[in-house]
Design a protein around this motif. Structure first.
Motif, PDB file in Angstrom:
ATOM      1  N   UNK A 103       0.893  -1.166   0.000  1.00  0.00           N
ATOM      2  CA  UNK A 103       0.000   0.000   0.000  1.00  0.00           C
ATOM      3  C   UNK A 103       0.932   1.216   0.000  1.00  0.00           C
ATOM      4  N   UNK A 104       0.995   1.985  -1.069  1.00  0.00           N
ATOM      5  CA  UNK A 104       1.928   3.117  -1.099  1.00  0.00           C
ATOM      6  C   UNK A 104       1.701   4.042   0.095  1.00  0.00           C
ATOM      7  N   UNK A 105       2.800   4.495   0.721  1.00  0.00           N
ATOM      8  CA  UNK A 105       2.659   5.360   1.895  1.00  0.00           C
ATOM      9  C   UNK A 105       2.152   6.732   1.474  1.00  0.00           C
ATOM     10  N   UNK A 106       2.415   7.116   0.216  1.00  0.00           N
ATOM     11  CA  UNK A 106       1.924   8.403  -0.288  1.00  0.00           C
ATOM     12  C   UNK A 106       0.677   8.147  -1.119  1.00  0.00           C
ATOM     13  N   UNK A 107      -0.398   8.847  -0.766  1.00  0.00           N
ATOM     14  CA  UNK A 107      -1.626   8.719  -1.554  1.00  0.00           C
ATOM     15  C   UNK A 107      -1.436   9.484  -2.857  1.00  0.00           C
ATOM     16  N   UNK A 168      -5.258   2.720   2.711  1.00  0.00           N
ATOM     17  CA  UNK A 168      -4.639   4.047   2.704  1.00  0.00           C
ATOM     18  C   UNK A 168      -5.112   4.837   3.924  1.00  0.00           C
ATOM     19  N   UNK A 169      -4.170   5.429   4.637  1.00  0.00           N
ATOM     20  CA  UNK A 169      -4.526   6.252   5.792  1.00  0.00           C
ATOM     21  C   UNK A 169      -4.512   7.717   5.356  1.00  0.00           C
ATOM     22  N   UNK A 170      -5.661   8.379   5.464  1.00  0.00           N
ATOM     23  CA  UNK A 170      -5.787   9.786   5.066  1.00  0.00           C
ATOM     24  C   UNK A 170      -5.751  10.663   6.317  1.00  0.00           C
TER      25      UNK A 170
END
Length: 368
Positions: A103-107, A168-170
């Motif tokens: 899961x890419x750390x950057x959205x 993804x964490x927003x």
């Protein structure tokens, strides 16, 4: 300083190659999915003791109990600041196995993803159901994260995500973002969606519509003036509509058609295709936008007419998958062979390829 997990060298090897998945199976070397192809990350095969050591090192006692008793475990794992992984542990003929999805750390923003303007417009809707569909590993979560990110950057709203696990964490920017995970925060998707209506959301992201119960709840929320995003494992927009309707008993289908016709804002069906230079993959999108004509086709059960409506609806941003594949081939982004492999109507698409790429040689089975 926290000690590195034993699995760290494999994560590092995968990330160095910009791989999307790490496959671990006893008797085989660890494999990375790199630009769509499975590639060994070392020569030595994994042994049973090494597998247990690597996998059990990064779970808590409850998770270890779940995999040993229920034979299956899904969770999200943060690898320091380098990446997050969606992990699935399971048992197969050779024993314990696992797959880690990066899961890419950057959205990535919608601009980063090079999505059409119409996808941004769907994210700017105030209500309705937006479905992002495609096979496993087709980038659905990445596209949805881009849409949620756009709302977060531009709108004072409450965004609620219901996932299993949270991907993804927003961080809240303009919007207030609430992440709920099935398991730790709710018994099931259905219970989380039911209580969602009482949590004053403007936007709800539902990780996956797996049952007709969750589908019905999502349709109800969309009809109450909430913007609902969700994923379904289908390959095209018409197939998505059929999947939803057909998951209900025959006597309920007319009512479901009515709800779907009323609340469907759009469907983005995507496939990832290897780029012509072999260095990456690009999303090919089929886009359906809801409207009165589409609504009456859904209500009347004439889903077979939708493909021609998408072909004729280019001015509204609609397109079939094959139309987008044709554009990508014409632009030199993807190779004709890769496009033909993903095309929905292969015979018709083969003729299109011969028109735009006269030097393209057809295989015998497609020569009519």
């Amino acid at each position: 300083m926290t000690a590195q997990p034993r699995i760290a060298p494999l994560f590092d090897a995968l990330l160095a190659e910009k791989g999307s998945d790490l496959h671990m199976s006893i008797g085989h070397p660890p494999m990375g999915r790199i630009r769509g192809e499975l590639t060994p990350l070392r020569e030595a095969p994994l042994t049973p003791p090494e597998m247990e050591s690597l996998l059990f090192d990064i779970v808590n006692p409850d998770q270890k109990k779940q995999i040993t008793e229920e034979m299956d475990l899904d969770f999200a794992y943060s690898y320091g600041t380098k990446a997050r992984f969606r992990a699935n542990y399971f048992y197969k003929a050779t024993g314990l196995a696992a797959v880690f999805r990066t899961i890419p750390s950057k959205v990535l923003t919608l601009t980063d993803l090079n999505t059409p303007e119409v996808v941004r417009k769907l994210a700017e809707r105030r209500s309705g159901l937006v479905l992002v569909t495609g096979p496993t590993g087709s980038g659905k979560s990445t596209t949805l994260a881009g849409m949620i990110n756009h709302i977060n950057q531009t709108r004072h709203a409450h965004i609620l995500t219901i996932e299993d696990p949270v991907e993804f964490v927003h961080e809240s920017i303009k919007a207030q973002v609430t992440h709920r995970e099935v398991g730790p925060h709710a018994i099931s998707f259905a219970t989380a969606i039911r209580s969602a209506g009482r949590e004053d959301p403007n936007v709800i992201l539902i990780g996956e519509l797996r049952t007709n119960e969750t589908m019905k709840l999502a349709l109800q929320l969309a009809s109450f003036g909430v913007l609902v995003f969700a994923t379904v494992h289908t390959n095209s927009a018409p197939a998505t509509i059929d999947r939803i309707v057909n998951s209900f008993p025959a006597d309920e289908q007319p009512a479901i058609r009515g709800m779907l016709a009323e609340s469907l804002a759009g469907i983005v069906a995507q496939q990832l295709v290897r780029t012509a230079d072999g260095k990456g993959r690009v999303a090919a999108l089929e886009i359906l936008i809801g409207g009165s004509a589409i609504a009456s086709m859904i209500r009347e059960g004439k889903v077979f007419q939708i493909a021609s409506k998408m072909q004729a609806g280019q001015s509204q941003g609609m397109q079939t998958l094959d139309m987008h594949l044709e554009k990508l081939v014409a632009a030199g982004t993807i190779a004709p062979e890769a496009a033909l492999d993903k095309a929905q109507d292969r015979e018709s698409f083969a003729k299109t390829l011969q028109r735009i790429k006269p030097d393209f040689v057809l295989s015998e089975d497609l020569k009519a």
